[in-house]
Design a protein around this motif. Structure first.
Motif, short mmCIF file in Angstrom:
data_model
loop_
_atom_site.label_atom_id
_atom_site.label_comp_id
_atom_site.label_asym_id
_atom_site.label_seq_id
_atom_site.Cartn_x
_atom_site.Cartn_y
_atom_site.Cartn_z
N TYR A 67 21.29 39.04 11.61
CA TYR A 67 20.11 38.27 11.24
C TYR A 67 18.87 38.93 11.81
CZ TYR A 67 23.50 34.43 10.56
OH TYR A 67 24.56 33.66 10.18
N SER A 71 14.31 33.64 11.43
CA SER A 71 13.97 33.30 10.05
C SER A 71 14.78 34.11 9.04
CB SER A 71 12.48 33.52 9.79
OG SER A 71 11.72 32.67 10.61
N GLU A 74 19.35 34.09 5.26
CA GLU A 74 19.86 34.65 4.00
C GLU A 74 19.69 36.17 3.92
OE1 GLU A 74 19.92 32.70 0.13
OE2 GLU A 74 18.61 31.20 1.07
N TRP A 166 16.34 26.73 12.11
CA TRP A 166 17.59 27.24 11.55
C TRP A 166 18.21 26.23 10.58
CZ3 TRP A 166 19.07 32.08 11.58
CH2 TRP A 166 20.35 32.39 11.15
N ARG A 168 16.70 23.98 8.77
CA ARG A 168 15.94 23.97 7.50
C ARG A 168 16.37 25.14 6.62
NH1 ARG A 168 11.73 22.54 10.94
NH2 ARG A 168 10.89 24.65 10.92
N GLN A 169 16.50 26.33 7.21
CA GLN A 169 16.98 27.47 6.44
C GLN A 169 18.38 27.23 5.90
OE1 GLN A 169 16.18 31.61 8.03
NE2 GLN A 169 15.92 30.31 9.84
N TRP A 170 19.24 26.68 6.76
CA TRP A 170 20.62 26.42 6.37
C TRP A 170 20.65 25.48 5.17
CZ3 TRP A 170 25.26 27.98 6.11
CH2 TRP A 170 26.26 27.09 5.75
N ARG A 172 18.33 24.83 3.03
CA ARG A 172 17.76 25.51 1.84
C ARG A 172 18.81 26.43 1.21
NH1 ARG A 172 13.20 26.79 4.00
NH2 ARG A 172 13.87 28.78 4.85
N TYR A 173 19.52 27.17 2.04
CA TYR A 173 20.60 28.04 1.55
C TYR A 173 21.65 27.23 0.79
CZ TYR A 173 25.07 30.59 2.12
OH TYR A 173 26.30 31.17 1.92
#
Length: 196
Positions: A67, A71, A74, A166, A168-170, A172-173
């Motif tokens: 990663y 941020s 993905e 993290w 929020r990213q998760w 969204r993914y």
């Protein structure tokens, strides 16, 4: 959902490891992708599968090493889907740049020679196998409160300020890619429960 099986476990159960190994038996150059949210038990399962692997242990790539910062959930999978898996599976050398978390910048270049089984684990691991229909995709999950406790306890406070970013990213993914629907096998950690 034919061919899919769900395994519940408090820790990584022998049943979970056995189910993974059974699915990979007889596969030439197997690719195992272990995906799921933070704190669910992906690393523990990857380590247990690697330890129980018959013969020479598979190579293990952890997305935590790839990663590009907090941020980059993905982005890491996309990088490995281009630079690691296709070359290695075609008999070439794959590679990626390790992320230096202490300095918050790209670190050393890693190379992986072809041959033998490969495990990739981490949030977003199914992206790594885009274009690899024969990869075994294992989804590891746990209740939100349990995984948050595990994740924050594991990193002695270093993760605390980044948990919401993290997550929020998760989420969204998961909304964009629906990775759990692509799972061939599911492992769910249930507190104080025995494998069923």
């Amino acid at each position: 959902m034919s061919g899919r099986r769900e395994v519940a476990a408090d820790r990584v159960a022998t049943a979970s490891v056995s189910a993974v190994l059974e699915r990979l038996r007889g596969t030439r150059g197997p690719l195992l992708l272990i995906d799921g949210p933070s704190g669910a038990g992906k690393s523990t399962l990857a380590d247990a599968v690697r330890t129980a692997w018959p013969g020479r242990a598979p190579r293990l790539v952890r997305l935590d090493d790839v990663y590009p910062g907090w941020s980059g959930l993905e982005q890491a999978g996309v990088v490995l889907a281009r630079s690691l898996v296709p070359p290695v599976r075609r008999g070439g050398v794959g590679g990626w740049r390790r992320w230096d978390w202490a300095r918050a910048r790209p670190g050393s270049l890693e190379r992986l020679r072809p041959g033998g089984p490969l495990i990739v684990e981490g949030c977003g691991a199914f992206v790594v196998g885009d274009g690899e229909p024969d990869a075994l995709r294992v989804w590891v999950d746990a209740p939100d409160a349990l995984r948050k406790r595990r994740a924050l306890d594991r990193d002695d406070g270093a993760y605390d300020p980044f948990w919401e970013l993290w997550e929020r990213q998760w989420r969204r993914y998961v909304r964009r890619r629906s990775p759990e629907r692509r799972a061939d096998l599911r492992v769910r950690a249930v507190p104080d429960a025995s494998p069923r």
